[in-house]
Every structure is written in structure tokens, then in C-alpha cells.
Design a protein around this motif. Sequence first.
Motif, mmCIF file in Angstrom:
data_model
loop_
_atom_site.group_PDB
_atom_site.id
_atom_site.type_symbol
_atom_site.label_atom_id
_atom_site.label_comp_id
_atom_site.label_asym_id
_atom_site.label_seq_id
_atom_site.Cartn_x
_atom_site.Cartn_y
_atom_site.Cartn_z
ATOM 1 N N UNK A 1 0.838 -1.206 0.000
ATOM 2 C CA UNK A 1 0.000 0.000 0.000
ATOM 3 C C UNK A 1 0.873 1.256 0.000
ATOM 4 N N UNK A 2 1.940 1.250 0.783
ATOM 5 C CA UNK A 2 2.866 2.393 0.819
ATOM 6 C C UNK A 2 3.484 2.605 -0.568
ATOM 7 N N UNK A 3 3.894 1.510 -1.205
ATOM 8 C CA UNK A 3 4.470 1.594 -2.554
ATOM 9 C C UNK A 3 3.465 2.214 -3.531
ATOM 10 N N UNK A 4 2.248 1.703 -3.529
ATOM 11 C CA UNK A 4 1.234 2.220 -4.449
ATOM 12 C C UNK A 4 0.957 3.692 -4.166
ATOM 13 N N UNK A 5 0.819 4.036 -2.891
ATOM 14 C CA UNK A 5 0.493 5.418 -2.505
ATOM 15 C C UNK A 5 1.587 6.397 -2.946
ATOM 16 N N UNK A 6 2.836 6.072 -2.608
ATOM 17 C CA UNK A 6 3.919 7.026 -2.836
ATOM 18 C C UNK A 6 4.598 6.898 -4.191
ATOM 19 N N UNK A 7 4.772 5.684 -4.681
ATOM 20 C CA UNK A 7 5.523 5.493 -5.923
ATOM 21 C C UNK A 7 4.608 5.518 -7.146
ATOM 22 N N UNK A 8 3.531 4.753 -7.095
ATOM 23 C CA UNK A 8 2.660 4.683 -8.265
ATOM 24 C C UNK A 8 1.833 5.952 -8.469
ATOM 25 N N UNK A 9 1.363 6.546 -7.368
ATOM 26 C CA UNK A 9 0.491 7.719 -7.494
ATOM 27 C C UNK A 9 1.130 9.018 -7.021
ATOM 28 N N UNK A 10 2.256 8.936 -6.347
ATOM 29 C CA UNK A 10 2.961 10.126 -5.866
ATOM 30 C C UNK A 10 2.045 11.062 -5.065
ATOM 31 N N UNK A 11 1.231 10.449 -4.182
ATOM 32 C CA UNK A 11 0.349 11.236 -3.336
ATOM 33 C C UNK A 11 1.152 11.943 -2.247
ATOM 34 N N UNK A 12 0.524 12.844 -1.557
ATOM 35 C CA UNK A 12 1.154 13.736 -0.585
ATOM 36 C C UNK A 12 1.578 13.034 0.705
ATOM 37 N N UNK A 13 2.821 13.327 1.141
ATOM 38 C CA UNK A 13 3.300 12.848 2.443
ATOM 39 C C UNK A 13 2.489 13.475 3.566
ATOM 40 N N UNK A 14 2.224 14.762 3.446
ATOM 41 C CA UNK A 14 1.483 15.469 4.493
ATOM 42 C C UNK A 14 0.088 14.880 4.653
ATOM 43 N N UNK A 15 -0.583 14.623 3.550
ATOM 44 C CA UNK A 15 -1.915 14.013 3.609
ATOM 45 C C UNK A 15 -1.844 12.645 4.289
ATOM 46 N N UNK A 16 -0.806 11.874 3.980
ATOM 47 C CA UNK A 16 -0.653 10.559 4.590
ATOM 48 C C UNK A 16 -0.471 10.680 6.101
ATOM 49 N N UNK A 17 0.397 11.572 6.520
ATOM 50 C CA UNK A 17 0.669 11.741 7.955
ATOM 51 C C UNK A 17 -0.584 12.202 8.694
ATOM 52 N N UNK A 18 -1.285 13.152 8.127
ATOM 53 C CA UNK A 18 -2.501 13.680 8.764
ATOM 54 C C UNK A 18 -3.611 12.626 8.779
ATOM 55 N N UNK A 19 -3.771 11.907 7.684
ATOM 56 C CA UNK A 19 -4.872 10.964 7.572
ATOM 57 C C UNK A 19 -4.652 9.621 8.239
ATOM 58 N N UNK A 20 -3.403 9.291 8.543
ATOM 59 C CA UNK A 20 -3.086 7.951 9.034
ATOM 60 C C UNK A 20 -3.797 7.606 10.344
ATOM 61 N N UNK A 21 -3.960 8.556 11.225
ATOM 62 C CA UNK A 21 -4.571 8.272 12.530
ATOM 63 C C UNK A 21 -6.077 8.503 12.575
ATOM 64 N N UNK A 22 -6.650 8.994 11.499
ATOM 65 C CA UNK A 22 -8.091 9.277 11.482
ATOM 66 C C UNK A 22 -8.948 8.047 11.820
ATOM 67 N N UNK A 23 -8.616 6.841 11.344
ATOM 68 C CA UNK A 23 -9.458 5.690 11.712
ATOM 69 C C UNK A 23 -9.540 5.437 13.217
ATOM 70 N N UNK A 24 -8.584 5.927 13.977
ATOM 71 C CA UNK A 24 -8.638 5.727 15.423
ATOM 72 C C UNK A 24 -9.724 6.560 16.097
ATOM 73 N N UNK A 25 -10.344 7.470 15.360
ATOM 74 C CA UNK A 25 -11.489 8.208 15.897
ATOM 75 C C UNK A 25 -12.602 7.236 16.258
#
Length: 101
Positions: A14-38
Motif C-alpha cells: 500500500x505504501x508503494x502504491x500510494x507514494x511510488x505509483x500515485x505520488x500522493x502527498x506525504x502530508x496528507x498521509x501523515x494527517x490521515x493515518x490516525x483518522x481511523x482511530x477516531x
Amino acid sequence: MASRTESALGFALVIYVYFVQFDFSWLLFIVGFLIPDISALGFLVNEKIGNVCYDAGHTFIGPIILGGLALIGAQYGLLAAALIWSAHILGDRTLGFGLRY
């Protein structure tokens, strides 16, 4: 139930697809990573509600539906969210945190 090794490999994919294949934002990943713990806020009500809420936020049903909708509509923001959510679940399972029920 998947082993920790399988979860770790899934997390890496998933990390590979997120960062390498789609080049999505690091900041978005860091901010969104803990949201499911709500979903753990359900424990403020009682243990049963907490377990149900936690499990709802930590199953792959949500990310699969979100990812499917993202791919159908070419909505890459939704795809990023689905990948982050999946990474969170796989990270938890890699560390040994499984579902409650």
C-alpha cells in the motif's frame, strides 16, 4: 486471520502504491493515518459500542468501497484516502492489534 508478516507485506504494498505509483502527498498521509482511530471514541459510551465502532473503522469494507468508488469516478482524492485507511489497518495488524469481535 492474516499473519503479521502478511499484514506487513500488505502495508509495504500500500505504501508503494500510494507514494511510488500515485505520488500522493506525504502530508496528507501523515494527517490521515490516525483518522481511523477516531472510531475508538465509541468506548466513551461503553465497551460494547466501543468494540463495534472500533471494528467498523478497522475492517477493509470501508477502504474497499471507497477505493472502488474512487476508481469508478477517477477521484484520486478518494483513492488516496482509501490507501491511507488500508495502510492504517495493515499497520495495526502488523503490530498485533486485531478486530475486537
